[in-house]
Design a protein around this motif. Structure first.
Motif: not given
Length: 94
Positions: A35-47
């Motif tokens: 989930i933190l990786e998703l946030i780092d990749n600007d995928e906040v909604e997906l995270a």
């Protein structure tokens, strides 16, 4: 009152807080890390959606303050369905 943190910073700090409290439960630490990786990749909604699903799947207890921060993120992203579809409010402990 508007939060001073961006949705991604708020979601990151909340996810890290949940992970810290749940660190003894190693079987889902990798899921929280992704989930933190998703946030780092600007995928906040997906995270946000993924965090709700991880909480639901592993039945991770969350604090009222954590849920409130997640609800703030969901509102800012217009993604409240991420929280309501999983019903993670059932896992609020205090």
């Amino acid at each position: 009152m508007q939060p001073t943190e961006s949705p991604d910073a708020l979601l990151r700090s909340t996810t890290e807080n949940i992970a810290r409290r749940a660190s003894e439960q190693n079987h889902y630490s990798a899921s929280l890390g992704s989930i933190l990786e998703l946030i780092d990749n600007d995928e906040v909604e997906l995270a946000l959606d993924e965090l709700a699903r991880v909480v639901e799947y592993f039945r991770i207890p969350i604090l009222r303050s954590e849920y409130d921060r997640l609800a703030t993120v969901a509102t800012l992203l217009d993604s409240m369905d991420s929280l309501t579809e999983t019903g993670i409010h059932r896992f609020i402990t205090a």
